[in-house]
Write a protein that holds these residues in place. Sequence first.
Motif, mmCIF file in Angstrom:
data_model
loop_
_atom_site.group_PDB
_atom_site.id
_atom_site.type_symbol
_atom_site.label_atom_id
_atom_site.label_comp_id
_atom_site.label_asym_id
_atom_site.label_seq_id
_atom_site.Cartn_x
_atom_site.Cartn_y
_atom_site.Cartn_z
ATOM 1 N N PRO A 347 0.800 -1.232 0.000
ATOM 2 C CA PRO A 347 0.000 0.000 0.000
ATOM 3 C C PRO A 347 0.834 1.284 0.000
ATOM 4 O O PRO A 347 0.339 2.333 -0.407
ATOM 5 C CB PRO A 347 -0.822 -0.105 1.294
ATOM 6 N N SER A 348 2.106 1.195 0.434
ATOM 7 C CA SER A 348 2.913 2.421 0.475
ATOM 8 C C SER A 348 3.241 2.940 -0.921
ATOM 9 O O SER A 348 3.713 4.066 -1.073
ATOM 10 C CB SER A 348 4.223 2.167 1.231
ATOM 11 N N ARG A 349 2.999 2.121 -1.952
ATOM 12 C CA ARG A 349 3.322 2.531 -3.329
ATOM 13 C C ARG A 349 2.162 3.235 -4.010
ATOM 14 O O ARG A 349 2.299 3.730 -5.121
ATOM 15 C CB ARG A 349 3.691 1.293 -4.193
ATOM 16 N N LEU A 350 1.001 3.214 -3.383
ATOM 17 C CA LEU A 350 -0.207 3.700 -4.058
ATOM 18 C C LEU A 350 -0.549 5.119 -3.621
ATOM 19 O O LEU A 350 -0.497 5.459 -2.443
ATOM 20 C CB LEU A 350 -1.396 2.781 -3.762
ATOM 21 N N LEU A 351 -0.903 5.929 -4.608
ATOM 22 C CA LEU A 351 -1.314 7.301 -4.371
ATOM 23 C C LEU A 351 -2.726 7.464 -4.931
ATOM 24 O O LEU A 351 -2.935 7.258 -6.133
ATOM 25 C CB LEU A 351 -0.374 8.275 -5.094
ATOM 26 N N TYR A 352 -3.661 7.840 -4.061
ATOM 27 C CA TYR A 352 -5.033 8.033 -4.543
ATOM 28 C C TYR A 352 -5.058 9.104 -5.630
ATOM 29 O O TYR A 352 -4.383 10.127 -5.544
ATOM 30 C CB TYR A 352 -5.963 8.448 -3.396
ATOM 31 N N SER A 353 -5.851 8.865 -6.655
ATOM 32 C CA SER A 353 -6.104 9.892 -7.663
ATOM 33 C C SER A 353 -7.543 9.781 -8.126
ATOM 34 O O SER A 353 -8.126 8.692 -8.172
ATOM 35 C CB SER A 353 -5.160 9.728 -8.856
ATOM 36 N N SER A 354 -8.129 10.933 -8.443
ATOM 37 C CA SER A 354 -9.530 10.937 -8.888
ATOM 38 C C SER A 354 -9.629 10.918 -10.404
ATOM 39 O O SER A 354 -10.564 10.367 -10.957
ATOM 40 C CB SER A 354 -10.252 12.184 -8.365
ATOM 41 N N ASP A 355 -8.709 11.626 -11.072
ATOM 42 C CA ASP A 355 -8.810 11.878 -12.512
ATOM 43 C C ASP A 355 -9.998 12.776 -12.844
ATOM 44 O O ASP A 355 -10.315 12.972 -14.010
ATOM 45 C CB ASP A 355 -8.914 10.571 -13.314
ATOM 46 N N TYR A 356 -10.660 13.311 -11.827
ATOM 47 C CA TYR A 356 -11.787 14.185 -12.076
ATOM 48 C C TYR A 356 -11.328 15.375 -12.912
ATOM 49 O O TYR A 356 -10.221 15.859 -12.702
ATOM 50 C CB TYR A 356 -12.379 14.663 -10.738
ATOM 51 N N PRO A 357 -12.089 15.906 -13.839
ATOM 52 C CA PRO A 357 -13.453 15.542 -14.213
ATOM 53 C C PRO A 357 -13.536 14.579 -15.405
ATOM 54 O O PRO A 357 -14.522 14.614 -16.138
ATOM 55 C CB PRO A 357 -14.044 16.898 -14.581
ATOM 56 N N HIS A 358 -12.547 13.754 -15.579
ATOM 57 C CA HIS A 358 -12.595 12.842 -16.722
ATOM 58 C C HIS A 358 -13.591 11.700 -16.458
ATOM 59 O O HIS A 358 -13.981 11.448 -15.325
ATOM 60 C CB HIS A 358 -11.194 12.322 -17.053
ATOM 61 N N GLN A 359 -13.936 10.989 -17.527
ATOM 62 C CA GLN A 359 -15.125 10.142 -17.507
ATOM 63 C C GLN A 359 -14.954 8.829 -16.742
ATOM 64 O O GLN A 359 -15.904 8.070 -16.621
ATOM 65 C CB GLN A 359 -15.579 9.857 -18.936
ATOM 66 N N ASP A 360 -13.765 8.557 -16.236
ATOM 67 C CA ASP A 360 -13.628 7.358 -15.405
ATOM 68 C C ASP A 360 -13.065 7.728 -14.031
ATOM 69 O O ASP A 360 -12.270 7.000 -13.455
ATOM 70 C CB ASP A 360 -12.781 6.280 -16.091
ATOM 71 N N PHE A 361 -13.547 8.866 -13.518
ATOM 72 C CA PHE A 361 -13.030 9.366 -12.244
ATOM 73 C C PHE A 361 -13.408 8.443 -11.084
ATOM 74 O O PHE A 361 -14.407 7.734 -11.138
ATOM 75 C CB PHE A 361 -13.513 10.801 -11.976
ATOM 76 N N ASP A 362 -12.576 8.457 -10.054
ATOM 77 C CA ASP A 362 -12.829 7.684 -8.834
ATOM 78 C C ASP A 362 -12.965 8.622 -7.638
ATOM 79 O O ASP A 362 -12.104 9.478 -7.418
ATOM 80 C CB ASP A 362 -11.647 6.744 -8.518
ATOM 81 N N LEU A 363 -13.995 8.405 -6.850
ATOM 82 C CA LEU A 363 -14.108 9.118 -5.573
ATOM 83 C C LEU A 363 -13.135 8.496 -4.571
ATOM 84 O O LEU A 363 -12.751 7.326 -4.716
ATOM 85 C CB LEU A 363 -15.523 8.979 -5.006
ATOM 86 N N PRO A 364 -12.789 9.228 -3.512
ATOM 87 C CA PRO A 364 -11.944 8.624 -2.465
ATOM 88 C C PRO A 364 -12.608 7.398 -1.827
ATOM 89 O O PRO A 364 -11.921 6.547 -1.262
ATOM 90 C CB PRO A 364 -11.772 9.740 -1.431
ATOM 91 N N THR A 365 -13.924 7.300 -1.943
ATOM 92 C CA THR A 365 -14.642 6.163 -1.357
ATOM 93 C C THR A 365 -14.193 4.836 -1.974
ATOM 94 O O THR A 365 -14.284 3.784 -1.337
ATOM 95 C CB THR A 365 -16.156 6.315 -1.595
ATOM 96 N N MET A 366 -13.717 4.913 -3.196
ATOM 97 C CA MET A 366 -13.240 3.708 -3.889
ATOM 98 C C MET A 366 -12.147 3.022 -3.058
ATOM 99 O O MET A 366 -12.100 1.795 -2.951
ATOM 100 C CB MET A 366 -12.668 4.158 -5.238
ATOM 101 N N ILE A 367 -11.259 3.823 -2.486
ATOM 102 C CA ILE A 367 -10.159 3.294 -1.673
ATOM 103 C C ILE A 367 -10.670 2.970 -0.272
ATOM 104 O O ILE A 367 -10.339 1.938 0.312
ATOM 105 C CB ILE A 367 -9.004 4.324 -1.604
ATOM 106 N N TRP A 368 -11.494 3.888 0.264
ATOM 107 C CA TRP A 368 -11.968 3.726 1.639
ATOM 108 C C TRP A 368 -12.750 2.431 1.815
ATOM 109 O O TRP A 368 -12.756 1.824 2.877
ATOM 110 C CB TRP A 368 -12.832 4.929 2.035
ATOM 111 N N ASP A 369 -13.431 1.983 0.762
ATOM 112 C CA ASP A 369 -14.280 0.795 0.852
ATOM 113 C C ASP A 369 -13.520 -0.514 0.637
ATOM 114 O O ASP A 369 -14.136 -1.581 0.674
ATOM 115 C CB ASP A 369 -15.419 0.874 -0.186
ATOM 116 N N LEU A 370 -12.209 -0.462 0.387
ATOM 117 C CA LEU A 370 -11.482 -1.716 0.137
ATOM 118 C C LEU A 370 -11.444 -2.531 1.428
ATOM 119 O O LEU A 370 -10.881 -2.092 2.435
ATOM 120 C CB LEU A 370 -10.062 -1.435 -0.366
ATOM 121 N N PRO A 371 -12.052 -3.710 1.400
ATOM 122 C CA PRO A 371 -12.280 -4.447 2.645
ATOM 123 C C PRO A 371 -11.022 -5.093 3.222
ATOM 124 O O PRO A 371 -10.992 -5.414 4.406
ATOM 125 C CB PRO A 371 -13.287 -5.531 2.239
#
Lengths: 415, 122
Positions: A347-371
């Motif tokens: 996990p130390s290699r990963l940096l959250y990114s949204s890519d907003y406002p592009h059409q395949d953007f990710d909310l921070p919830t995408m990461i927060w919900d990883l079980p």
Amino acid sequence: MKDEGAPQARVIPDRSFNFLANARREVERRGLDEVPVVDCDCHLYETTALPEIVRYIDNPNVRRSFERSSLGMAMHALLPGNLGDRTVSGRIKTDLDMHLPTGDRAGIHPLAAGLLHSMDQMAIDYSILFPTPMLTLGTHPQPEVEVELARAYNRWLVRDVLVASPRIRTMAYLPLSNPEASVDFIEEFAGAPGVLGFMVTAVRYQPIHENRFVKVFAALDERSLPLAFHSGPNWSDRPFEQLNRFLSAHALGFPFYAMLQLTNLVVNGLPERFPNVRFIFMEAGQAWVPFLVARLDNEYRQRSSEAPLLRRLPSAYIQEMFFTTQPFEPLDDPEHMRTMIEMMGGPSRLLYSSDYPHQDFDLPTMIWDLPFLSEEARRDILGGNAMRLFGLPAPERKRPAGAAPAAAPPGTRTE
Amino acid sequence: MSVEYRVGPLAEIPEGGGVLAVAGEVEVGVFRVNGELRAYENRCCHQGGPVCTGEIVGRYEAVLNPDRTVAGERFADDQVRIACPWHGWEYDLATGACVADPRFRLRRFEVVVREGQVYVRV
Ligand code: FES
């Protein structure tokens, strides 16, 4: 039940909506206003401000060609194209309000005001901003156009947009088609307010391991600055011409150019030669990284004499790099996702990114919900890793403490 | 415990279209599909996007020739879909199932008509 007893719902007949209202709801359900979030790759449509940018072009002839063109003409004749209907025939929308000034932000650049608004909706503390149409500049056959436009874009961004807020940062564009100019760029923009490092567009045809680029890596190494490779699709590139759907060109294009740049980088020992440069790969998802780890290690064991600068397996270098998370590619089995992240170096290699406002953007919830990740790991991916990498100060909290409990992800899913 | 909200006259929900209704804390899309009403939460299974505000489109299909060559593609009229405006996940409006992966379904609410008025229970 008597009809008069039923409360009246508020009805919106045309189903019109605030584009990011649901984002606000999703982040609030999870209490993400209490979690530092750094969006390591978001975008603006800089061509909406093209006349402002053009004013910063040094070369009078290049400036003149942009000044004398309409926006349509500039997009079609002066900038390299980027084929592909991003909207699936109009099914996917973008936020038209994003560029409007909002409330007390009326005094700042409208692009910054729009960005800050969308950041607030998504509970993002810092955004690292990149262009959109100019991501294709690396394929322009006239290197001076890349250099001139990139310099003007960097100056405009730093002087007119980033000044709006310390929450908006960038990695300045490096015009790799001209290594000498790239070194000048590092001198001009390293340390400029809001500049956290430099970005090279991955879609280009200058092999980065050639000796002429060593001065660029040396200038970054001297200053311990991170270098990002921002990927993209290029449907017009020969191998992709066989793909008849944008789905296909989009799926393969981003990881393809990222793999190509990373392979040249590692096989030619650039991380060995420039150990102070932190390499970041942007917008290619995750699944390609485990593939490359397996593939390059196997090849290297057989053909290590072709990569004599390496002192370790290719995977060892890859697992010291950084990767932005978007588009996050969820797998049915969380164990598979856990393994994939382990193969990337954890996990130390990963940096959250949204890519907003592009059409395949990710909310921070995408990461927060990883079980399968601990809360600490999720916090690191969402912001901690980036804050350490870029030396960003802890963000001012936007809301008083009192986080909402974790919520179930949206919708229902039955097996 | 569910509460019933009045949405409005049935006549204001066109066939193949719908309205967005804010019923208390919940946003609900109320649609009319092949004469029947459906109500779904305005929250996409993917990332919670405003799915009920999306474009309503027909199923898009490929047509094969008897020799299995592709004759072409066309909109089919046997299924009405809604496409989430955030990233394009498409749902069958009659069932709420995601067409690409039917394990994902929109949260559905009961919807009734009495004396020309539409009500949802949320
Ligand atoms: S949130 Fe609906 S498609 Fe992503």
